[in-house]
Scaffold this motif. Structure first.
Motif, PDB file in Angstrom:
ATOM      1  N   LEU A  24      23.868 109.036  85.258  1.00  0.00           N
ATOM      2  CA  LEU A  24      24.233 110.454  85.551  1.00  0.00           C
ATOM      3  C   LEU A  24      24.237 111.299  84.179  1.00  0.00           C
ATOM      4  O   LEU A  24      23.585 112.382  84.072  1.00  0.00           O
ATOM      5  CB  LEU A  24      25.192 110.769  86.446  1.00  0.00           C
ATOM      6  N   GLY A  25      24.743 110.671  83.082  1.00  0.00           N
ATOM      7  CA  GLY A  25      24.933 111.313  81.783  1.00  0.00           C
ATOM      8  C   GLY A  25      23.428 111.237  81.067  1.00  0.00           C
ATOM      9  O   GLY A  25      23.279 112.375  80.314  1.00  0.00           O
ATOM     10  N   LYS A  26      22.622 110.386  81.193  1.00  0.00           N
ATOM     11  CA  LYS A  26      21.511 110.386  80.690  1.00  0.00           C
ATOM     12  C   LYS A  26      20.441 111.303  81.388  1.00  0.00           C
ATOM     13  O   LYS A  26      19.722 112.008  80.708  1.00  0.00           O
ATOM     14  CB  LYS A  26      20.851 109.071  80.721  1.00  0.00           C
ATOM     15  N   LEU A  27      20.902 111.360  82.673  1.00  0.00           N
ATOM     16  CA  LEU A  27      19.745 112.565  83.392  1.00  0.00           C
ATOM     17  C   LEU A  27      20.324 113.878  82.952  1.00  0.00           C
ATOM     18  O   LEU A  27      19.570 114.888  82.693  1.00  0.00           O
ATOM     19  CB  LEU A  27      20.022 112.357  84.931  1.00  0.00           C
ATOM     20  N   THR A  28      21.630 114.022  82.959  1.00  0.00           N
ATOM     21  CA  THR A  28      22.137 115.453  82.776  1.00  0.00           C
ATOM     22  C   THR A  28      21.599 115.920  81.549  1.00  0.00           C
ATOM     23  O   THR A  28      21.375 117.187  81.176  1.00  0.00           O
ATOM     24  CB  THR A  28      23.848 115.417  82.884  1.00  0.00           C
ATOM     25  N   ASP A  36      18.680 112.555  77.846  1.00  0.00           N
ATOM     26  CA  ASP A  36      18.650 111.680  76.592  1.00  0.00           C
ATOM     27  C   ASP A  36      19.210 110.282  77.152  1.00  0.00           C
ATOM     28  O   ASP A  36      20.144 110.252  77.318  1.00  0.00           O
ATOM     29  CB  ASP A  36      19.389 112.326  75.447  1.00  0.00           C
ATOM     30  N   PRO A  37      18.082 109.372  76.785  1.00  0.00           N
ATOM     31  CA  PRO A  37      18.494 108.070  77.217  1.00  0.00           C
ATOM     32  C   PRO A  37      19.515 107.344  76.421  1.00  0.00           C
ATOM     33  O   PRO A  37      19.995 106.279  76.437  1.00  0.00           O
ATOM     34  CB  PRO A  37      17.185 107.378  77.410  1.00  0.00           C
ATOM     35  N   THR A  38      19.784 107.877  75.274  1.00  0.00           N
ATOM     36  CA  THR A  38      20.699 107.425  74.448  1.00  0.00           C
ATOM     37  C   THR A  38      22.194 107.998  74.664  1.00  0.00           C
ATOM     38  O   THR A  38      23.302 107.501  74.163  1.00  0.00           O
ATOM     39  CB  THR A  38      20.684 107.813  72.900  1.00  0.00           C
ATOM     40  N   SER A  39      22.307 108.959  75.550  1.00  0.00           N
ATOM     41  CA  SER A  39      23.626 109.165  75.812  1.00  0.00           C
ATOM     42  C   SER A  39      24.528 108.459  76.792  1.00  0.00           C
ATOM     43  O   SER A  39      23.803 107.638  77.339  1.00  0.00           O
ATOM     44  CB  SER A  39      23.766 110.974  76.456  1.00  0.00           C
ATOM     45  N   LEU A  40      25.769 108.437  76.545  1.00  0.00           N
ATOM     46  CA  LEU A  40      26.813 107.784  77.268  1.00  0.00           C
ATOM     47  C   LEU A  40      26.151 106.147  77.155  1.00  0.00           C
ATOM     48  O   LEU A  40      26.297 105.497  78.148  1.00  0.00           O
ATOM     49  CB  LEU A  40      26.944 108.288  78.421  1.00  0.00           C
ATOM     50  N   PRO A  41      26.014 105.725  75.956  1.00  0.00           N
ATOM     51  CA  PRO A  41      25.783 104.299  76.139  1.00  0.00           C
ATOM     52  C   PRO A  41      26.945 103.481  76.513  1.00  0.00           C
ATOM     53  O   PRO A  41      28.021 103.820  76.721  1.00  0.00           O
ATOM     54  CB  PRO A  41      25.659 103.749  74.417  1.00  0.00           C
ATOM     55  N   ALA A  42      26.593 101.862  76.790  1.00  0.00           N
ATOM     56  CA  ALA A  42      27.646 101.124  77.678  1.00  0.00           C
ATOM     57  C   ALA A  42      28.871 101.114  76.905  1.00  0.00           C
ATOM     58  O   ALA A  42      29.988 101.117  77.642  1.00  0.00           O
ATOM     59  CB  ALA A  42      26.921  99.897  77.667  1.00  0.00           C
ATOM     60  N   ARG A  43      28.873 100.818  75.649  1.00  0.00           N
ATOM     61  CA  ARG A  43      30.295 100.739  74.963  1.00  0.00           C
ATOM     62  C   ARG A  43      31.108 102.003  75.299  1.00  0.00           C
ATOM     63  O   ARG A  43      32.529 102.122  75.511  1.00  0.00           O
ATOM     64  CB  ARG A  43      30.136 100.702  73.513  1.00  0.00           C
ATOM     65  N   THR A  44      30.562 103.204  75.107  1.00  0.00           N
ATOM     66  CA  THR A  44      31.378 104.388  75.422  1.00  0.00           C
ATOM     67  C   THR A  44      31.929 104.398  76.963  1.00  0.00           C
ATOM     68  O   THR A  44      33.150 104.884  77.068  1.00  0.00           O
ATOM     69  CB  THR A  44      30.491 105.648  75.174  1.00  0.00           C
ATOM     70  N   VAL A  45      30.892 104.014  77.856  1.00  0.00           N
ATOM     71  CA  VAL A  45      31.527 104.117  79.365  1.00  0.00           C
ATOM     72  C   VAL A  45      32.569 102.949  79.393  1.00  0.00           C
ATOM     73  O   VAL A  45      33.523 103.328  80.133  1.00  0.00           O
ATOM     74  CB  VAL A  45      30.259 103.791  80.070  1.00  0.00           C
ATOM     75  N   LEU A  97      13.842  87.933  81.884  1.00  0.00           N
ATOM     76  CA  LEU A  97      14.237  87.201  80.634  1.00  0.00           C
ATOM     77  C   LEU A  97      14.674  88.215  79.686  1.00  0.00           C
ATOM     78  O   LEU A  97      15.124  87.579  78.539  1.00  0.00           O
ATOM     79  CB  LEU A  97      13.069  85.965  80.395  1.00  0.00           C
ATOM     80  N   MET A  98      14.286  89.329  79.837  1.00  0.00           N
ATOM     81  CA  MET A  98      14.640  90.325  78.548  1.00  0.00           C
ATOM     82  C   MET A  98      15.632  91.337  79.061  1.00  0.00           C
ATOM     83  O   MET A  98      15.920  92.325  78.402  1.00  0.00           O
ATOM     84  CB  MET A  98      13.490  90.979  78.225  1.00  0.00           C
ATOM     85  N   ARG A  99      16.403  90.911  80.217  1.00  0.00           N
ATOM     86  CA  ARG A  99      17.539  91.688  80.588  1.00  0.00           C
ATOM     87  C   ARG A  99      18.581  92.004  79.532  1.00  0.00           C
ATOM     88  O   ARG A  99      18.980  91.037  79.015  1.00  0.00           O
ATOM     89  CB  ARG A  99      18.347  91.062  81.821  1.00  0.00           C
ATOM     90  N   GLY A 100      19.055  93.555  79.347  1.00  0.00           N
ATOM     91  CA  GLY A 100      20.079  93.400  78.416  1.00  0.00           C
ATOM     92  C   GLY A 100      19.685  93.270  76.813  1.00  0.00           C
ATOM     93  O   GLY A 100      20.553  93.238  75.891  1.00  0.00           O
ATOM     94  N   LEU A 101      18.167  93.005  76.535  1.00  0.00           N
ATOM     95  CA  LEU A 101      17.850  92.828  75.247  1.00  0.00           C
ATOM     96  C   LEU A 101      18.176  93.797  74.427  1.00  0.00           C
ATOM     97  O   LEU A 101      18.650  94.008  73.097  1.00  0.00           O
ATOM     98  CB  LEU A 101      16.342  92.377  75.420  1.00  0.00           C
ATOM     99  N   ALA A 102      17.687  95.110  74.938  1.00  0.00           N
ATOM    100  CA  ALA A 102      18.000  96.350  73.931  1.00  0.00           C
ATOM    101  C   ALA A 102      18.177  97.433  75.023  1.00  0.00           C
ATOM    102  O   ALA A 102      17.447  97.725  75.815  1.00  0.00           O
ATOM    103  CB  ALA A 102      16.800  96.703  73.114  1.00  0.00           C
ATOM    104  N   ASP A 103      19.514  97.991  75.014  1.00  0.00           N
ATOM    105  CA  ASP A 103      19.698  99.057  75.923  1.00  0.00           C
ATOM    106  C   ASP A 103      20.190 100.421  75.244  1.00  0.00           C
ATOM    107  O   ASP A 103      20.343 100.385  73.944  1.00  0.00           O
ATOM    108  CB  ASP A 103      20.920  98.905  76.726  1.00  0.00           C
ATOM    109  N   ASP A 104      20.320 101.730  76.038  1.00  0.00           N
ATOM    110  CA  ASP A 104      20.700 103.061  75.453  1.00  0.00           C
ATOM    111  C   ASP A 104      19.770 103.514  74.233  1.00  0.00           C
ATOM    112  O   ASP A 104      20.318 104.010  73.456  1.00  0.00           O
ATOM    113  CB  ASP A 104      22.104 102.737  75.129  1.00  0.00           C
ATOM    114  N   LEU A 105      18.547 103.196  74.288  1.00  0.00           N
ATOM    115  CA  LEU A 105      17.399 103.667  73.396  1.00  0.00           C
ATOM    116  C   LEU A 105      16.495 104.341  73.979  1.00  0.00           C
ATOM    117  O   LEU A 105      16.202 104.522  75.396  1.00  0.00           O
ATOM    118  CB  LEU A 105      16.712 102.284  72.821  1.00  0.00           C
ATOM    119  N   ARG A 106      15.827 105.467  73.055  1.00  0.00           N
ATOM    120  CA  ARG A 106      14.672 106.290  73.551  1.00  0.00           C
ATOM    121  C   ARG A 106      13.650 105.198  74.069  1.00  0.00           C
ATOM    122  O   ARG A 106      13.285 104.114  73.456  1.00  0.00           O
ATOM    123  CB  ARG A 106      14.206 107.038  72.514  1.00  0.00           C
TER     124      ARG A 106
END
Lengths: 658, 658
Positions: free
Chosen positions: A326-330, A333-342, B76-85
Motif C-alpha cells: 500500500l505504501g508503494k501504491l500511495t 514509488d516501488p522503492t518506498s517502505l522497503p522490507a527492512r523498514t516494514v 528460482l529468482m524469488r527475492g533476488l532483488a526487491d524494493d527497486l524501480r
C-alpha cells in the motif's frame, strides 16, 4: 561457561537493533524473563550453557511482532457482516450485537481466541481498546501474552458503562489494578474525537498523566471525520486534539490516514505513536495513510490489524506485506517502505509507537525475551539468496506466512513450541466461540434479518442511535407557550412549520420495531406548502427509563429516503397492521440557559386526539440528564404548562391504546 | 447405487455454478477425470458408492483456484532483488540473470518448485509465459497440474531464441507437440506491445488462430506504457492492438491497469480475458486496475499472481484478499468486489478468462475433477456464522490462508492428501533450487555488486540494452562523405555537432564493464558552445559477432546523470586505470532506403589518432541485420569510403592497443 535457562542456536538471528545486526548462524541466550546475550553461534555457545537448547536450523530468530492496534474481543464477531458501508456495518450489525452480547465472559473468550491466533502468527504483544477491558487483561495474562489494554471512554452508553462517568470510574479501577503487572500495561482509551467531547478528552489526558500510562485513540481515520471536525472546530483533527492537550500524554493514535505535513510534524514533536492499519483502511475504503512521510519526519509508526470484525484476522504477516504494498501504491514509488523498514515497524518501531521500546522490540541483552522462530526452509520461500543483507527481511515481508511461525516465547516462557500452543486449548476455544456464533446468528436473524435488512436492501439506511430526555403534556391551546417562547430567557434559533402524514407499519414481533412512512409538507408563514419530502424510518423498540417524572429514552432509528410509493412499501414489508396519523407541528429549536431544546406544539388532526407540548433534548450521561430534567421543568413553568396532564406514550401508542 | 472412484462427503460444498449453489453438508462424486454428481450429502450418498470416500468435516470443498497469469520458472529468482524501480529490477537484475542461467533445466526446476507451492495453496491451473516453455509444460504435466503454457515472442534476443524468427519456429513446434494433451493447453505469448512490433503481433494472431489456441500478452500495465504507445501510434493500447487484429484470437491479457471505458467495452465485445495481478501492480507501483468496472461491462476477469520474482509468491489466497481490498480502495466504496465476486473471479471467472470454462472453474457434473479442500475449523477462522450465504465466501477471502488447504485434486487425481504432496519431492526441489541460488548469488556478486550497484546507489541508472550493427573506417577528410550526405538518396533528419570529453574508468575485472564520465558540449553553426551536459554511463562488455565484414554488437548501458564532479566519481568508483579521450563529433541521423542510420564523423583530438567514419543502426533480428549490412555497404560506397581501412575496435581500445 555461564549457565542460562534457554539457548537458541544455529539460527539466522535478526536483532532489529539500531544497526540491524544479523548473525548467521547466530545464537541467543535467555535467562528468566530476559535476553542475556546475542551473537555469532560459536561465540555464544562457547560462553553459555543452556538448561534447554533449541536448534533453529533453517529458521529466522527475531523479536516477536507487535500489533499496535486491535479490539481482540471482536474476534467473536469475525465475518459477522462484510462488504458493507461503515454505517450499515457498525450500526446495523456491530452495535446491536455488542449491546446484546458483550459481557465479561464474551470479552474473555474473544480475547483468548484472539491470543491463540496471534501466538500462532508470531505476535507477542498487542495494544487493545474495548469494553470490560479487565477481562481482556485477564484473558491475555492467562494466555501469557503481553498487551497494552485500553479501557474505552465514549460519550454514549456502552456495554460496560451507562455513561461516561461510569466509564471513567471503571478505567481508574482498571488502571490501579493492573499498574504493576509484568505482562499488562493498563491504559485509557477515549474512542475518537467524534465520539467524545472536549471534556472527556481532557479528563482522559489527566488520568493518563496521573498514572503515567499510555492513552489510545482513533485519529483521522476517514475524510468524513476530518471534515466533520473541521466544520465544528474550524481546524483539522490533530490541531484540535493538541488544543485539548492530548499530546501531554503518551499517545497511541490509530489510523492517521488523513493528516497533512503540519500535523505529522506535530505528532513527531509530541513523540506520539501511530498505529497503521492497512487491511482495515483498505477494507473500509478509508484510504492510504502517509506512512513514508511520517517515517521521514521520525514519527514512531507501528503496524496494527485493527479488530478482526473488520479485517478479518489478526495476521501481522499480512499487515506487513500490505504496509509495503500500500505504501508503494500511495507514493507511486516501488522503492518506498522497503522490507527492512516494514520489519522494523512491526517490531522495534511498534514497540516505540506503544511506548514500550525500553522493554521489547529488539534482541538485545537486558530486553524481555519476546522471541519468535520463523521457518524459511519451505517451498513457498525458496530459494534463499544471501548476497544482500536485505534478503531475510524481503523473505519475511514478501513470502513468509503467519503459518510459518513455529515457536513463540513471551517474557522468557514458550507460548508455542513446534506449532503446538502451550497456554491455550484450541478445541475448547473453538467450541465455546461457536456457541456464541449460534446465538448471535439467531439474534440477528430474528431482530434484524427481516425488517432492517429489507430496509438496507432497498437503498441503505443511515442509522442514528438517539438518547433523549423528553417531557410531554396535553394542552388546550398554544398561547401561553408562545408567550413563554417570547421571553428574554429563551432564544429561538430556528422555527419550522410542518404538516406530517405518517403511516406506521406494525409487525408481529414488536422487537423488530416499526416502519414509519412519513410525508412532510413544509409550510411558510402564509400557510402555503413550499416543499415536501418523504422518508422511511425503522424505529427500534424504545428502551425507556424514568428520571424523576421525565423520561430518558434510547432507541435506534434507521433512515432511508422513500423513493417508492406507499403501496410499494406496503407490499414489500408486508406489515400485519397499519396506523395512520396526520398532525400539524410547530417546531422550535431554542436555547435556554446555554442548553439546546426542541419544543414541539403538535395538533393531532387524524385521528383527532388533541394538542400536545413536547420538550426534548439529547443527553449523554446521567448527570447531564438530571441537569436537563431540571431545566425542562423550568421550561414547563415558563410555558404555563407545569400542571397539565403528563403523557408518557408516543402518539401511535396513545392512538392504539384508545 | 452407482459405483464411482471417489466420494467426497460431509463437506460445505461451494459449486460456484451460475446460481452459486451451496450444499451444507454436501457431497461430490468423481469418476475418472470428471465430476459425476454434486448435491446434498444424503442424496449423493444414497445414489453413489465410492471406491474411496473422503470425509470433509469442517472443510470447504470447492473448485481449484485458477492463477491466470504467472511466469513460473522465475520462482528460482524469488527475492533476488526487491524494493527497486522496475527498470533497475528488470534490467539490472532479472535480465542479466536470465541471460546467464535460463536453460531447460532451470525452467523445469523452477516450474516444479512453483507447482509444489501452488498445489499447497489450492491452485490447480495456471497460465504461464516464459522461455523454453516446453520445459514448463513438461514440469507441469509431470506434477499433474493443469496449465496454459505460452511460448514467448519478443523483438529482442531471448534466452531461448536468437531472434523472433527462431522464437516463432519454437512456438510452432511447441504448439504442435502439446495440442492434445489432457493437462496442457499450449499457447503463443507476444510479450507486450512495447517489446514487439506490429508484424510480430500479426504473426502471433495468425498462429493462435491457425491452431485455435489462446494468445497471452501483457497490456496496459503502466501509465508509461500507455503514454509511449500513444506517442508513437496516436492511440491507447487497446485500440492499437485492435487495429492489429489482436482480438481475432482468444486473448488472455495480463494487467489492464490503465484502460478507459471505451477500451473496456472493446475487450468485453471481443470476449477477451483479463488477468488482474494486484500484488504485482502494487509492488511495482503500477496502480489499481478498474476491476469493478470491467466486471460491470461483463469482461471475464480472473486473478493472477504474476511471476514470483515480483510478488514474491504464488499465493492465490493473498491475491483474492488483495483483489477485494484494492478494489475497495480504488473505487472508494467498501461494498465493491465483495467476497463472493472475488471467489468467482478466482475460479469460474478465471476459467473464462483463460478460455477454459467448458472444462473447469465450477463443480458441475461433466466438468473435470479439479477440486480442493480448505479447512475452516481453525482458530484464525472462527467462529462460523451461518445466517448469511455470503459467509463462506467471506471466510475464504478475508480469513483463510493458503496453508489451510489440505487436499488438492486435478483431473481426478490427488496431488495433495492431508497436506502431503503426492507428485513432487519437496526436499529434493529445495536442495536443487538452492544450488542455483548459490550460483546466481556468486554471479551477481561478481558481475553487478560493485560497479553497477554503486552506480544505482548514487542516483539510479536507466538501462538500455543495445543491439547494433556497425561499420567503422579510418578517413583522411570528410569531403566525400559530406558529398554523399547531400545526394538525393539520403535524407538528413537531424544534424548535431559536439565536442566530447570522455574519461573512462577501468576496473580489474573487465566483465564489470567500464564507467564513462562524458561532458558533451553542443556546438552551433558559428562554432559557439550553446549547451553542455555531463553524464555517467556504465558500459557492459561487448558481445560481438561478425556478420560478413560488419559487426553485430550487443551490450548493456546504464545511464545516470552526472551531478557530481569527476573527482567525486574517481574516489567513489576507485578505478584501477583511466583513459581520457577528447573528440569532435559530427552526428547525422539519416534515412536511406526507408531505413534509419546514424552517421558519425569523429576527429579524435586527444590523443590524436585520426579521423573516423562510423555508420550505425539498431537491429532486432538476423534477417534485419543482413538487410542493414547490405545497405551499410551501399552507404560506404556512396560516401566514397568503401576501400578505406576498416576498424573493428572502440576508440578506447584503439588507444589502449597503441
Amino acid at each position: 561457561m555461564k549457565q542460562v535457562d534457554i539457548l537458541f542456536t544455529n539460527a539466522l538471528v535478526l536483532t532489529i537493533d539500531d544497526s540491524f545486526r544479523q548473525f548467521d548462524p547466530g545464537a541467543v541466550a535467555v535467562s528468566g524473563n530476559s535476553i542475556v546475550a546475542v551473537g555469532p553461534d560459536a561465540e555464544i555457545r562457547a560462553a553459555f550453557m543452556g538448561s534447554q537448547t533449541v536448534d533453529c536450523k533453517g529458521k529466522i530468530l527475531m523479536p516477536g511482532l507487535v500489533n499496535t492496534h486491535t479490539h481482540v474481543p471482536m474476534t467473536l464477531m469475525r465475518g459477522l457482516a462484510d462488504d458493507l458501508r461503515l454505517d450499515v456495518w457498525l450500526m446495523g450489525y456491530m452495535m446491536p450485537v455488542e449491546r446484546e452480547f458483550v459481557s465479561p465472559e464474551f470479552v474473555r473468550l474473544g480475547t483468548q481466541l484472539a491470543c491463540a491466533e496471534m501466538i500462532r502468527g508470531g505476535t507477542t504483544c498487542f495494544a487493545d481498546m474495548f469494553y470490560y477491558e479487565d477481562s481482556v487483561a485477564e484473558g491475555t495474562a492467562a494466555a501469557g501474552m503481553r498487551a497494552v489494554c485500553g479501557s474505552s471512554i465514549l460519550k454514549f452508553p456502552t456495554p460496560d458503562s451507562r455513561d461516561y462517568e461510569e466509564a471513567f470510574s471503571l478505567a481508574r479501577k482498571f488502571i490501579q489494578k493492573w499498574k504493576n503487572h509484568p505482562l499488562i500495561v493498563p491504559s485509557i482509551a477515549p474512542h475518537a474525537p467524534y465520539t467524545t467531547t472536549p471534556e472527556i478528552i481532557k479528563a482522559c489526558v489527566a488520568m493518563a498523566v496521573e498514572f503515567d500510562v499510555p492513552l489510545q485513540i482513533h485519529l483521522s481515520e476517514t475524510s468524513q471525520e476530518v471534515e466533520g471536525i473541521r466544520a465544528v472546530h474550524g481546524m483539522p483533527v490533530i490541531p484540535y486534539m493538541k488544543k485539548l492537550n492530548l499530546f501531554d500524554s503518551k499517545v497511541i493514535a490509530a489510523h492517521c490516514v488523513h493528516i497533512d505535513e503540519g500535523e505529522i510534524r506535530a505528532m513527531a514533536h509530541a513523540g506520539a505513536g501511530v498505529a497503521h492499519n492497512p487491511s482495515s483502511n483498505l477494507k473500509l475504503a478509508s484510504g492510504g495513510a502517509p506512512v513514508s512521510k511520517m517515517l521521514d519526519f521520525h514519527v514512531n509508526v507501528g503496524i496494527g490489524t485493527d479488530g478482526p470484525a473488520s479485517n478479518n484476522d489478526l495476521d501481522m504477516f499480512e499487515e506487513m506485506r500490505l504496509t509495503s504494498l500500500l505504501g508503494k501504491l500511495t507514493t507511486g514509488d516501488p522503492t518506498s517502505l522497503p522490507a527492512r523498514t516494514v520489519i522494523m515497524m512491526a517490531t522495534r518501531g511498534g514497540a516505540r509507537a506503544i511506548h514500550m521500546s525500553d522493554k521489547i522490540g529488539s534482541i538485545e541483552p537486558g530486553k524481555r525475551a519476546d522471541l519468535i522462530l520463523v521457518d524459511i526452509d519451505l517451498v513457498h520461500n525458496a530459494p534463499r539468496f544471501r548476497r544482500d543483507t536485505n534478503s531475510p527481511y524481503s523473505q519475511l515481508v514478501y513470502a513468509s506466512k503467519s503459518s510459518d511461525v513455529t515457536d513463540v516465547m513471551v517474557e522468557g516462557a514458550f507460548l508455542m513450541r513446534d506449532r503446538k500452543l502451550k497456554t491455550l486449548n484450541e478445541a475448547d476455544l473453538l467450541e465455546k466461540c461457536q456457541s456464541f456464533a449460534v446465538r448471535i446468528d439467531a439474534f440477528l436473524a430474528k431482530r434484524e434479518q427481516s425488517i432492517l435488512s429489507k430496509l438496507v436492501a432497498i437503498g441503505g439506511a443511515m442509522e442514528e442511535e438517539s438518547y433523549e430526555i423528553q417531557v410531554k403534556v396535553r394542552i388546550n391551546d398554544s398561547a401561553s407557550i408562545l408567550k413563554g417562547l417570547a421571553m428574554p430567557a429563551v432564544t429561538i434559533d430556528r422555527t419550522r412549520h410542518y404538516r406530517e402524514f405518517d403511516t406506521y407499519f406494525l409487525f408481529e414481533d414488536p422487537s423488530q420495531g416499526r416502519i414509519r412512512y412519513r410525508e412532510d409538507e413544509f409550510i411558510d408563514e402564509t400557510g402555503n406548502v413550499t416543499q415536501a419530502r418523504a422518508r422511511l424510518t425503522l424505529i427500534g423498540e424504545v428502551r425507556e427509563e424514568h428520571v424523576s417524572h421525565e423520561i430518558l429514552l434510547s432507541r435506534s432509528r434507521y433512515f432511508a429516503p422513500a423513493v417508492n410509493s406507499l403501496r410499494f412499501y406496503r407490499e414489500y414489508f408486508k406489515p400485519v397492521g397499519e396506523v395512520e396519523i396526520e398532525k400539524d407541528r410547530l417546531r422550535y429549536l431554542i436555547r435556554y440557559k446555554e442548553t439546546e431544546f426542541f419544543v414541539h406544539i403538535d395538533r393531532i388532526i387524524k385521528p383527532d386526539i388533541g394538542t400536545f407540548l413536547e420538550i426534548k433534548s439529547r443527553t449523554w450521561n446521567r448527570s447531564d440528564s438530571i441537569t436537563k430534567t431540571n431545566l425542562m421543568t423550568e421550561l414547563l413553568e415558563l410555558f404555563g404548562s407545569a400542571s397539565n396532564e403528563p403523557v408518557t406514550k408516543d402518539y401511535i401508542d396513545l392512538i392504539r391504546a384508545s
